[in-house]
Design a protein around this motif. Structure first.
Motif, mmCIF file in Angstrom:
data_model
loop_
_atom_site.group_PDB
_atom_site.id
_atom_site.type_symbol
_atom_site.label_atom_id
_atom_site.label_comp_id
_atom_site.label_asym_id
_atom_site.label_seq_id
_atom_site.Cartn_x
_atom_site.Cartn_y
_atom_site.Cartn_z
ATOM 1 N N ALA A 1 -29.665 -20.601 31.057
ATOM 2 C CA ALA A 1 -30.178 -21.895 31.518
ATOM 3 C C ALA A 1 -31.555 -21.738 32.143
ATOM 4 O O ALA A 1 -32.460 -22.545 31.895
ATOM 5 C CB ALA A 1 -29.208 -22.526 32.512
ATOM 6 N N LEU B 1 -29.967 -26.193 38.990
ATOM 7 C CA LEU B 1 -29.232 -25.205 38.204
ATOM 8 C C LEU B 1 -28.134 -24.623 39.082
ATOM 9 O O LEU B 1 -28.392 -24.212 40.218
ATOM 10 C CB LEU B 1 -30.181 -24.090 37.747
ATOM 11 C CG LEU B 1 -29.575 -22.871 37.061
ATOM 12 C CD1 LEU B 1 -28.744 -23.246 35.842
ATOM 13 C CD2 LEU B 1 -30.682 -21.891 36.687
ATOM 14 N N LEU C 1 -26.935 -27.347 34.275
ATOM 15 C CA LEU C 1 -28.066 -28.100 34.802
ATOM 16 C C LEU C 1 -27.565 -29.497 35.115
ATOM 17 O O LEU C 1 -27.000 -30.177 34.248
ATOM 18 C CB LEU C 1 -29.204 -28.178 33.789
ATOM 19 C CG LEU C 1 -29.974 -26.891 33.548
ATOM 20 C CD1 LEU C 1 -31.004 -27.088 32.441
ATOM 21 C CD2 LEU C 1 -30.662 -26.436 34.828
ATOM 22 N N MET D 1 -33.620 -31.884 38.986
ATOM 23 C CA MET D 1 -32.818 -30.961 38.189
ATOM 24 C C MET D 1 -32.382 -29.798 39.079
ATOM 25 O O MET D 1 -33.205 -29.191 39.759
ATOM 26 C CB MET D 1 -33.628 -30.432 37.003
ATOM 27 C CG MET D 1 -32.837 -29.501 36.091
ATOM 28 S SD MET D 1 -33.842 -28.809 34.735
ATOM 29 C CE MET D 1 -34.139 -30.255 33.739
ATOM 30 N N TYR E 1 -35.279 -23.227 30.884
ATOM 31 C CA TYR E 1 -36.213 -23.980 31.714
ATOM 32 C C TYR E 1 -37.602 -23.335 31.733
ATOM 33 O O TYR E 1 -38.615 -24.030 31.705
ATOM 34 C CB TYR E 1 -35.677 -24.119 33.145
ATOM 35 C CG TYR E 1 -36.573 -24.970 33.995
ATOM 36 C CD1 TYR E 1 -36.528 -26.359 33.904
ATOM 37 C CD2 TYR E 1 -37.502 -24.402 34.857
ATOM 38 C CE1 TYR E 1 -37.379 -27.152 34.648
ATOM 39 C CE2 TYR E 1 -38.355 -25.185 35.606
ATOM 40 C CZ TYR E 1 -38.295 -26.561 35.501
ATOM 41 O OH TYR E 1 -39.142 -27.339 36.233
#
Length: 109
Positions: free
Chosen positions: A66, A93, A6, A91, A70
């Protein structure tokens, strides 16, 4: 399995209230096997016009872990602590890679 990263850029506008988010977020990160690689600190733009105020980089065991972090209900609640405390919070990924860099990289990616 390739790690998931991230990449976060932010500008904190209310540091006192943002501390609540900083106190809670690591619990969710750790619950999904994540770790902070960068959390603020010194940085400079070496090329281009990108000039974020603050940067964080987190590594998870996989892209899926990840994403699960989230989407998790606990982190969804934790994100609410951040509302109104930043001028911006971006943000992204991205999936990492394992081993050597492939010789035939697809330039379209």
């Amino acid at each position: 399995m390739a790690p998931g990263y991230l990449l976060v850029t932010m500008h904190i506008s209310d540091p006192e209230r943002y501390k609540q988010y900083l106190a809670e977020a690591p619990k969710s990160v750790q619950a999904f096997g994540g770790e902070y690689l960068v959390r603020g600190g010194r940085h400079e733009t070496l090329e281009g016009e990108w000039n974020p105020h603050r940067i964080a980089v987190l590594r998870f065991p996989s892209y899926e872990k990840a994403k699960a972090f989230y989407d998790d209900a606990q982190y969804t609640q934790t994100r609410q602590l951040r509302q109104g405390t930043t001028e911006y919070f971006n943000m992204v990924l991205v999936e990492g890679f394992e081993g050597a860099i492939p010789q035939n990289l697809d330039a379209r990616r």
